[in-house]
Write a protein that holds these residues in place. Structure first.
Motif, short mmCIF file in Angstrom:
data_model
loop_
_atom_site.label_atom_id
_atom_site.label_comp_id
_atom_site.label_asym_id
_atom_site.label_seq_id
_atom_site.Cartn_x
_atom_site.Cartn_y
_atom_site.Cartn_z
N LYS A 55 0.88 -1.20 0.03
CA LYS A 55 0.14 -0.01 -0.03
C LYS A 55 0.97 1.35 0.02
O LYS A 55 0.41 2.17 -0.63
CB LYS A 55 -0.82 0.09 1.26
CG LYS A 55 -2.00 -1.32 1.09
CD LYS A 55 -2.78 -0.89 2.52
CE LYS A 55 -3.85 -2.36 2.58
NZ LYS A 55 -4.70 -1.99 3.80
N ILE A 56 2.03 1.13 0.73
CA ILE A 56 2.86 2.23 0.69
C ILE A 56 4.49 1.63 0.25
O ILE A 56 4.81 0.75 0.59
CB ILE A 56 3.35 2.96 1.98
CG1 ILE A 56 1.74 2.99 3.06
CG2 ILE A 56 4.00 3.87 2.26
CD1 ILE A 56 2.05 3.47 4.29
N TYR A 78 1.28 8.17 6.98
CA TYR A 78 0.39 7.85 6.36
C TYR A 78 -1.26 7.77 7.08
O TYR A 78 -2.22 8.09 6.39
CB TYR A 78 0.75 6.83 5.38
CG TYR A 78 1.25 7.03 4.14
CD1 TYR A 78 0.87 7.61 3.13
CD2 TYR A 78 2.76 6.96 4.31
CE1 TYR A 78 1.58 7.93 1.89
CE2 TYR A 78 3.48 7.28 3.37
CZ TYR A 78 2.78 7.90 1.99
OH TYR A 78 3.45 8.03 0.71
N GLN A 82 -4.02 10.41 5.31
CA GLN A 82 -4.23 9.24 4.49
C GLN A 82 -4.62 9.59 2.97
O GLN A 82 -4.63 8.41 2.15
CB GLN A 82 -5.66 8.71 5.01
CG GLN A 82 -5.36 8.10 6.54
CD GLN A 82 -6.58 7.40 6.95
OE1 GLN A 82 -7.66 7.25 6.37
NE2 GLN A 82 -6.57 7.37 8.69
N ASN A 126 1.95 6.46 -1.94
CA ASN A 126 0.53 5.89 -1.68
C ASN A 126 0.18 5.27 -3.26
O ASN A 126 -0.20 5.76 -4.21
CB ASN A 126 -0.60 6.93 -1.42
CG ASN A 126 -1.69 6.32 -1.09
OD1 ASN A 126 -2.06 5.56 -1.52
ND2 ASN A 126 -2.48 7.13 -0.26
N LYS A 127 0.32 3.79 -3.40
CA LYS A 127 0.11 3.46 -4.58
C LYS A 127 -1.34 3.25 -4.96
O LYS A 127 -1.33 3.53 -6.17
CB LYS A 127 0.58 1.62 -4.26
CG LYS A 127 0.26 0.88 -5.41
CD LYS A 127 0.78 -0.43 -5.54
CE LYS A 127 0.52 -1.29 -6.57
NZ LYS A 127 0.76 -0.68 -7.88
N ARG A 128 -2.14 3.40 -4.29
CA ARG A 128 -3.69 3.48 -4.64
C ARG A 128 -3.74 4.71 -5.33
O ARG A 128 -4.40 4.78 -6.46
CB ARG A 128 -4.75 3.46 -3.49
CG ARG A 128 -6.26 3.78 -3.68
CD ARG A 128 -6.87 3.72 -2.52
NE ARG A 128 -6.65 5.00 -1.55
CZ ARG A 128 -7.17 6.23 -1.82
NH1 ARG A 128 -7.71 6.57 -2.98
NH2 ARG A 128 -6.53 7.15 -0.71
#
Length: 246
Positions: A55-56, A78, A82, A126-128
């Motif tokens: 995710k990170i 994070y 967020q 932040n991959k998302r």
């Protein structure tokens, strides 16, 4: 890189730019390897972004050492921010980066001056959000490309243009005792790359940022008055080369 633990305790993705007879394999489930026959730093990073599972994300070099509590610092940041697309941290001072100064306070949104001074090992992602924004490294920049510096600044500026939050946390997560690839280049070559970089980020306002860079380097005694004509010509050459590529 991890003197406090075995490297297999971490989720690691290695992009091994190699040749057919030098394929790398991993015996550890947490350590994945992608063998690529392509060359270029930004190509390597884009391949890593595409295949990363966390995710990170952090971007590692093979000559850095992480702080023992670096993961806790990143996760805490994070949790606090967020919706941040990227969070920048600090490198511990050494002879290689002794002149680098960081703000003493947290910044909720980095400006362009901060972005232009960011190196990859300070960046966490932040991959998302990176995936949602479809942001990649510009493969015209970075080692092994036509312009061998500036890929981090281009990446972060593209995020900023999409109104994404880029945070700075004044905490150290990593050590780097060696000179960077950028530091090893002479000032004429750096300005050639800067001419292209400023054109990529600022388009027709590139000359304004070029003038700021020249004034800054004069104050920092990185160049002399007698160098101005040479660095300006080199930057303009980089500008025209990038325009031609476009």
């Amino acid at each position: 890189m991890f003197p406090f633990a075995h490297f297999s305790n971490f989720q690691i993705l290695i992009v091994n730019q190699t040749q057919n007879e030098k394929i790398l394999n991993s015996d550890y489930p947490n350590v994945r390897v992608i063998n690529s026959l392509e060359k270029g730093l930004s190509k390597s990073r884009n391949l890593a972004l595409k295949n990363a599972v966390g995710k990170i994300l952090v971007i590692a070099d093979d000559d850095i050492i992480y702080e023992e509590n670096f993961t806790a610092k990143i996760v805490n940041a994070y949790n606090q921010f967020q919706n941040a697309a990227a969070i920048k941290f600090c490198i511990e001072k050494s002879k290689a980066n002794s002149k680098k100064e960081y703000p003493s306070i947290l910044k909720k949104n980095l400006g362009m001056f901060d972005i232009l001074q960011t190196s990859s090992i300070e960046m966490t992602l932040n991959k998302r959000i990176i995936d949602e924004m479809n942001i990649q490294f510009d493969e015209n920049f970075g080692l092994g490309s036509g312009f061998e510096i500036g890929e981090e600044a281009v990446f972060l500026s593209d995020l900023k243009k999409k109104n994404q939050q880029i945070v700075f946390i004044p905490e150290i997560i990593v050590k780097h005792n060696e000179l960077t690839s950028s530091d090893k280049k002479d000032f004429i070559e750096k300005y050639y790359n800067q001419g292209a970089l400023f054109t990529r980020i600022f388009k027709n306002k590139y000359w304004f940022w070029l003038l700021i860079k020249i004034v800054f380097d004069l104050k920092q005694k990185k160049i002399k008055l007698s160098n101005i004509s040479a660095v300006f010509k080199s930057a303009i050459s980089g500008h025209h080369k990038f325009r031609k590529i476009q």
